[in-house]
Design a protein around this motif. Sequence first.
Motif, short mmCIF file in Angstrom:
data_model
loop_
_atom_site.label_atom_id
_atom_site.label_comp_id
_atom_site.label_asym_id
_atom_site.label_seq_id
_atom_site.Cartn_x
_atom_site.Cartn_y
_atom_site.Cartn_z
N LEU A 263 25.57 38.83 31.14
CA LEU A 263 25.50 38.31 32.51
C LEU A 263 26.69 38.81 33.31
O LEU A 263 27.59 38.04 33.68
N PRO A 264 26.77 40.09 33.62
CA PRO A 264 27.91 40.61 34.38
C PRO A 264 27.96 39.99 35.77
O PRO A 264 26.94 39.84 36.44
N ASN A 265 29.15 39.61 36.19
CA ASN A 265 29.33 38.98 37.49
C ASN A 265 29.24 40.04 38.59
O ASN A 265 30.03 40.98 38.61
N PRO A 266 28.29 39.90 39.53
CA PRO A 266 28.16 40.92 40.58
C PRO A 266 29.19 40.79 41.69
O PRO A 266 29.27 41.67 42.55
N ARG A 267 29.96 39.70 41.71
CA ARG A 267 30.98 39.54 42.75
C ARG A 267 32.10 40.56 42.55
O ARG A 267 32.43 40.93 41.42
N PRO A 268 32.71 41.00 43.64
CA PRO A 268 33.90 41.85 43.49
C PRO A 268 34.95 41.11 42.67
O PRO A 268 35.19 39.92 42.87
N GLN A 269 35.54 41.80 41.74
CA GLN A 269 36.48 41.16 40.83
C GLN A 269 37.84 40.97 41.48
O GLN A 269 38.33 41.84 42.21
N PRO A 270 38.45 39.79 41.26
CA PRO A 270 39.78 39.56 41.82
C PRO A 270 40.81 40.46 41.17
O PRO A 270 40.56 41.08 40.13
N ALA A 271 41.95 40.53 41.80
CA ALA A 271 43.03 41.34 41.24
C ALA A 271 43.39 40.84 39.86
O ALA A 271 43.33 39.64 39.57
N ALA A 272 43.74 41.76 38.98
CA ALA A 272 44.13 41.38 37.63
C ALA A 272 45.37 40.50 37.68
O ALA A 272 46.21 40.64 38.57
N PRO A 273 45.50 39.55 36.75
CA PRO A 273 46.70 38.71 36.72
C PRO A 273 47.96 39.56 36.66
O PRO A 273 48.00 40.61 36.02
N LEU A 274 48.99 39.09 37.34
CA LEU A 274 50.24 39.85 37.36
C LEU A 274 50.95 39.81 36.02
O LEU A 274 51.71 40.73 35.69
N VAL A 275 50.74 38.73 35.27
CA VAL A 275 51.50 38.53 34.04
C VAL A 275 50.56 38.16 32.90
O VAL A 275 49.38 37.90 33.09
N GLY A 276 51.12 38.10 31.69
CA GLY A 276 50.36 37.69 30.53
C GLY A 276 49.99 36.21 30.59
O GLY A 276 50.62 35.42 31.30
N GLU A 277 48.97 35.83 29.85
CA GLU A 277 48.43 34.48 29.89
C GLU A 277 49.49 33.42 29.59
O GLU A 277 49.48 32.34 30.18
N ALA A 278 50.41 33.70 28.69
CA ALA A 278 51.41 32.71 28.29
C ALA A 278 52.33 32.31 29.43
O ALA A 278 52.97 31.26 29.37
N ILE A 284 54.34 34.19 39.91
CA ILE A 284 53.85 34.47 41.26
C ILE A 284 52.43 35.01 41.15
O ILE A 284 52.12 35.82 40.28
N ARG A 285 51.55 34.55 42.01
CA ARG A 285 50.14 34.92 41.94
C ARG A 285 49.90 36.24 42.67
O ARG A 285 50.56 36.55 43.66
N ALA A 286 48.92 36.99 42.16
CA ALA A 286 48.57 38.26 42.80
C ALA A 286 48.17 38.04 44.25
O ALA A 286 48.49 38.84 45.14
N GLU A 287 47.46 36.93 44.52
CA GLU A 287 47.02 36.64 45.88
C GLU A 287 48.21 36.45 46.82
O GLU A 287 48.16 36.80 48.00
N ASP A 288 49.31 35.88 46.29
CA ASP A 288 50.47 35.64 47.13
C ASP A 288 51.14 36.94 47.56
O ASP A 288 51.74 37.03 48.63
N LEU A 289 51.05 37.96 46.72
CA LEU A 289 51.64 39.24 47.10
C LEU A 289 50.86 39.90 48.23
O LEU A 289 51.40 40.74 48.95
N GLU A 290 49.59 39.54 48.37
CA GLU A 290 48.75 40.16 49.39
C GLU A 290 48.48 39.25 50.58
O GLU A 290 47.91 39.68 51.57
N ALA A 291 48.89 37.99 50.49
CA ALA A 291 48.59 37.03 51.55
C ALA A 291 49.29 37.43 52.85
O ALA A 291 50.33 38.09 52.86
#
Length: 727
Positions: A263-278, A284-291
């Motif tokens: 079930l691939p998501n047809p929505r445009p994919q958000p920016a990859a996370p800036l950091v590792g999951e841990a 800082i969020r990727a969205e904040d760098l572009e806001a």
Amino acid sequence: MSTHDADRAASPETRPVCADPDLTAEDEFSEVLRRHLVVLATTEYDDSDHGALPGVADEVKVLQQWWCDAGLGRRRFTVAHPELGQNPTLRQIEDALRSPEREWNDGDAAVLVVTGHGLTTREAHWIVLRSTSPTRVHKTALSTDQLIGWLADTDVEHLLVILDVCFAAATAERTVRLPEFPDTWLVLASTGAESPAEVGALTGAVAGFLDEVRSREGEQYDHGPYLRVDQFLDGVQARLPASQRLSLLKSELPRLGGPSPCLPNPRPQPAAPLVGEARRDLAIRAEDLEAHWAAKTWLFTGRANLMGHLVAALSAPPRTVVVTGGAGTGKSAVLGRLVTLSDTRFRRDHPELTAAVPPALLPPVGSIDAAILCTGKVPAEIVTQLLEAVGIPTGGGTTAELARWRTWLGGHARPVTVVIDALDESSNPVDLLASVLARLHPPAAAADGPLGSPLRLILGVRSPGTPTNDKPNSAGTDTTGTHAAAQPTGTNSARPYAEQVTKTLRGERVPVDEAPWWNTADLADYATEILTQTPRSPYHRPEHHQHATAVAAAVATAAQKSFLLTRLAATNLADRDTLTDPDDPGLAALLDDGVLGVFRADLHDELPDPDQRLRAIHLLRAVAFAYGRGLPWSQIWPLTANAVADRPGTYGDSDIAALLASRLAGYLVTDHEDGITVYRLFHDTLRTTLREQWRDLHDPPRSPSAAQDDQDDQDDQDDQDDQDDHA
């Protein structure tokens, strides 16, 4: 990365405890190497009892457009056995699926769509082919349970089968006799057991669901690379005719709560996370760098004294550092920067940002092993998250998990660094301190306490803030939020919680709103960056930078020690069409009521209509009652908004979509929890404002003349106080 940075990254002192698996995996189903779409479609029939189905070609086209979209990248499916899509013979089907040249295995994901006429006999369900004869069904039709049996004999791990044929649900009783399916399989029938298929009904339902996923309302669905199985099923079922339903052809439920590579998501994919999951909680969020408000340079270079001290702590012998300050004074922002700049992925992917950071403000690569935000979380949840971050098995309760943590930690000769923020915003701060934080150090360190432990803790805790001589607003209250109560619920001690944490853990307290860590110039610099670096800001052009500096100074003075108020006010000014004079009474009116005043101004500027503004307030207020990572949209957000507004049935998905399409979306953070997209306000002060002062947000902003009258009254009162002092 420089040679010096590479040396530090490789040293035993600074390398991560465990590698982040998500640093290299393109998605969570990286083991899937091949993806196949097989369409078995019959449109023409020799027997007159089965009419032609010219609409099947359109069905096939709709499905192929989704699964085979080039925009999906490596998630894209390729059409296999295209001959099966055009009136295939029984021999062609057997050659392709029963005896293929290469059998599917655990490196494959496959989708099989069967569409056309079907029929049932006393013992089985059959797929009608072009040459099927009603009197010779066993020889001329395809047994549905036999088809599924062929697939069950393969090693394919991820499979979606859609049976869009008449009476397909009748095969459910047959499939339970087959070998057990993996729970990653999804086998669906698109009709009721006693109702014929309607040509185009299933694909129309799928297409309708996909249209919603791609629309503004589709924001409610998971933002990851794949759709959740339960959301797909619910969305398709809701769009089927009343006479039809989706039936799961399996004796046990498949894995419904997670995503599927089918079930691939047809929505445009958000920016990859800036950091590792841990470290994602605090980074800082990727969205904040572009806001539109983001001041990228300042995010990584401001507050040099404070940042330099924390960076030095990462290389010093392990100890506990307690970062305190009033609400909005920037402690969380500094911790977020520290976590982000330490992350291996961020340093690798964003050399242009780290190159501008002075070496003394740049943490060693990999020096922070885990970062946790406590807001709304119970202590047990925080412990589990800590163990997951470093790869320790979880389960068995908090006591068992803490024992495993201490054993693991005791085996490390090098320091382990954990950053934990918003301790006072957890569901039980007192228990978190006594039952978790005080028990994190290994037994071998008991004699020396935290000073003898390999664990380095950097903690963020709200404190009352340093009193200032700034004037209160007309209501006599602090408007910046910096002096908000720092005694969380459940704390009985007269000592502020920040002091309890510092004393219990024998930590060094670093008050960000006191000397030497506080510098008023930092606040003005932050406002200047927002005003001049926001692309559409009237201050963006170089000839207006000097004017921006003067306006920023006025904002910083009014904001006292609140980076939150500075951010909101500077963003409001940057979004205007014209320059604002630093002595403009309107600027004073904007700032006079602090966070409440700027928030209210943004609401009125964006939504002049009172009814629309009230709707936005109700929707935002619903989010203010969410804990943890945030409030889910799907079903939950509309219901919560209706509840807090006491207006049942008023709010729906279109209202939320309109809010998120507006500038007010900047007040929200989009996150994920358990595979579901959730939303929360970006600061706790905003949550408090929406909970307790939401009616004030709807009122008209204060006029410049009213603000000036209040200022004159305050000046008169100050003069009278001075005379009384000298009497």
